[in-house]
Enzyme design. Structure first.
Site, PDB file in Angstrom:
ATOM      1  N   THR A 127       0.845  -1.186   0.000  1.00  0.00           N
ATOM      2  CA  THR A 127       0.000   0.000   0.000  1.00  0.00           C
ATOM      3  C   THR A 127       0.877   1.231   0.000  1.00  0.00           C
ATOM      4  O   THR A 127       1.825   1.321   0.792  1.00  0.00           O
ATOM      5  CB  THR A 127      -0.951   0.060   1.207  1.00  0.00           C
ATOM      6  OG1 THR A 127      -1.539   1.362   1.286  1.00  0.00           O
ATOM      7  CG2 THR A 127      -0.245  -0.252   2.515  1.00  0.00           C
ATOM      8  N   ASP A 129      -0.087   3.921   1.062  1.00  0.00           N
ATOM      9  CA  ASP A 129      -0.468   4.673   2.257  1.00  0.00           C
ATOM     10  C   ASP A 129       0.366   4.318   3.481  1.00  0.00           C
ATOM     11  O   ASP A 129       0.321   5.027   4.484  1.00  0.00           O
ATOM     12  CB  ASP A 129      -1.947   4.433   2.583  1.00  0.00           C
ATOM     13  CG  ASP A 129      -2.880   5.087   1.585  1.00  0.00           C
ATOM     14  OD1 ASP A 129      -2.407   5.927   0.792  1.00  0.00           O
ATOM     15  OD2 ASP A 129      -4.078   4.759   1.588  1.00  0.00           O
ATOM     16  N   VAL A 279      -1.157   9.895 -10.084  1.00  0.00           N
ATOM     17  CA  VAL A 279       0.244  10.108 -10.440  1.00  0.00           C
ATOM     18  C   VAL A 279       1.149   9.484  -9.374  1.00  0.00           C
ATOM     19  O   VAL A 279       2.228   8.968  -9.675  1.00  0.00           O
ATOM     20  CB  VAL A 279       0.539  11.617 -10.579  1.00  0.00           C
ATOM     21  CG1 VAL A 279       2.033  11.871 -10.700  1.00  0.00           C
ATOM     22  CG2 VAL A 279      -0.179  12.180 -11.805  1.00  0.00           C
TER      23      VAL A 279
END
Length: 348
Positions: A127, A129, A279
């Site tokens: 991930t 994140d 992006v």
């Protein structure tokens, strides 16, 4: 020993996925196993979408972004008969093991299949994140932070030239790791993340303080998952679509524009907004992510050889270790106050 191994990538795409595929396949092939790629994440096991993964198929994929196997947000537990079809396809393909590469949703399915069906699965955390609690870092995060930092660096020159406030919206559904780390690296003057209850009024006050000190431009970084928070106690999430996906998530995006409008209306400073969006997921992975993904993939292949199911590769310090998949998906790893305090030291 598992003689036939399946690999799938689920959830959002991420730089470094192909490096993991390459590492798992290369080590397994070298040990004499057959390797099969499962197309489109869990959908591939539901619908029987498979492809061979030999030396030729994995050649040259280390620096490539995305995933050669494709991906989806399919949740077999949300499909009528989906789990039974996963088990049936696994048997029909004569697979002995599965390597599931993904984030909290993909690995959550893997953990549940192992717990309820005794499914022979190992996991690799993915991930951008960086919000899986059982590993210090996930691959893809470093690439996303590098891209965001480069964007902030470039926006500094435009902000300074036009005496503007530039709001940069970055990814981060539940946590603000990308915003905090790229904001620190890029010299942001304000950072707003889901974990911190900073209000719109506080953000505007910090920007005014900066301008009063003679700085006529500012950079504010905001995570897409930040809820617009006000001193009145009101909190409001911003989403592009409120319809839930297969894992119960709304499609986030747009908080940057609303924050920018709030800043301009409250301060009078000309404000522009840049949304980095996907992006951050694209392009070639950084060297750090290539190495971490490779180490994770080799660890996953070793766990398969040892038939240690229900475990996931994880980074602890500088060591690659194994942890239960269930532990990795139990809770999110949030940005701690100490990290935010580093960024906060340069606000205003």
């Amino acid at each position: 020993m598992a003689d036939r191994i399946g690999i799938l990538t689920g959830g959002g795409d991420c730089p470094g996925l192909n490096a993991v595929i390459r590492a798992v396949a290369r080590r397994s092939l070298d040990r004499g196993a057959d390797v099969v790629g499962i197309r489109e994440g869990w959908r591939g096991l539901v619908e029987g979408l498979v492809q061979p993964l030999g030396y030729r198929e994995i050649s040259g994929i280390l620096p490539r972004g995305g995933t050669i196997l494709g991906t989806s947000r399919t949740n077999p537990y949300k499909l009528d008969g989906g789990v039974d079809r996963v088990v049936a396809t696994f048997a029909e393909q004569r697979l002995d093991a599965l390597v599931a590469i993904g984030g909290e949703d993909t690995l959550g399915v893997a953990a549940r299949l192992h717990a309820e069906r005794g499914f022979p699965v190992v996991g690799v955390p993915k991930t951008i994140d960086n919000d899986l609690s059982a590993t210090d870092y996930t691959f893809g995060f470093d690439t996303a932070v590098s891209i965001a930092t480069q964007a902030i660096d470039r926006l500094h020159t435009t902000a300074e030239s036009h005496n503007r406030v530039m709001v940069v919206e970055v990814m981060g559904r539940h946590t603000g790791w990308i915003a905090v780390v790229s904001g620190i690296a890029g010299g942001a003057d304000m950072i707003l993340i889901p974990e911190q209850p900073a209000t719109v009024e506080q953000a505007c006050a910090e920007l005014r303080r900066r301008h009063e000190r003679g700085k006529d431009f500012s950079i504010a970084v905001v995570s897409e998952g930040y809820e617009l928070t006000y001193e009145s106690g009101e909190r409001r999430a911003v989403a592009q679509e409120v319809e839930l996906d297969a894992f119960g998530h709304v499609r986030l995006g747009g908080v940057g524009h609303e924050l920018g409008q709030e800043i301009e209306n409250r301060t009078g400073y000309e404000t522009r907004v840049t949304v980095l969006g996907h992006v951050q997921r694209g392009g070639s992975p950084t060297p750090r992510d290539r190495v971490l993904a490779t180490r994770f993939g080799l660890k996953a292949a070793d766990l398969v050889e040892q038939e240690r199911w229900g475990l996931m590769a994880a980074l602890h310090g500088d060591a690659i270790e194994e942890v239960p998949i269930e532990e990795a998906t139990r809770e999110l790893k949030q940005v701690p106050p100490a990290w935010y305090a580093v960024a906060e030291a340069f606000f205003g």
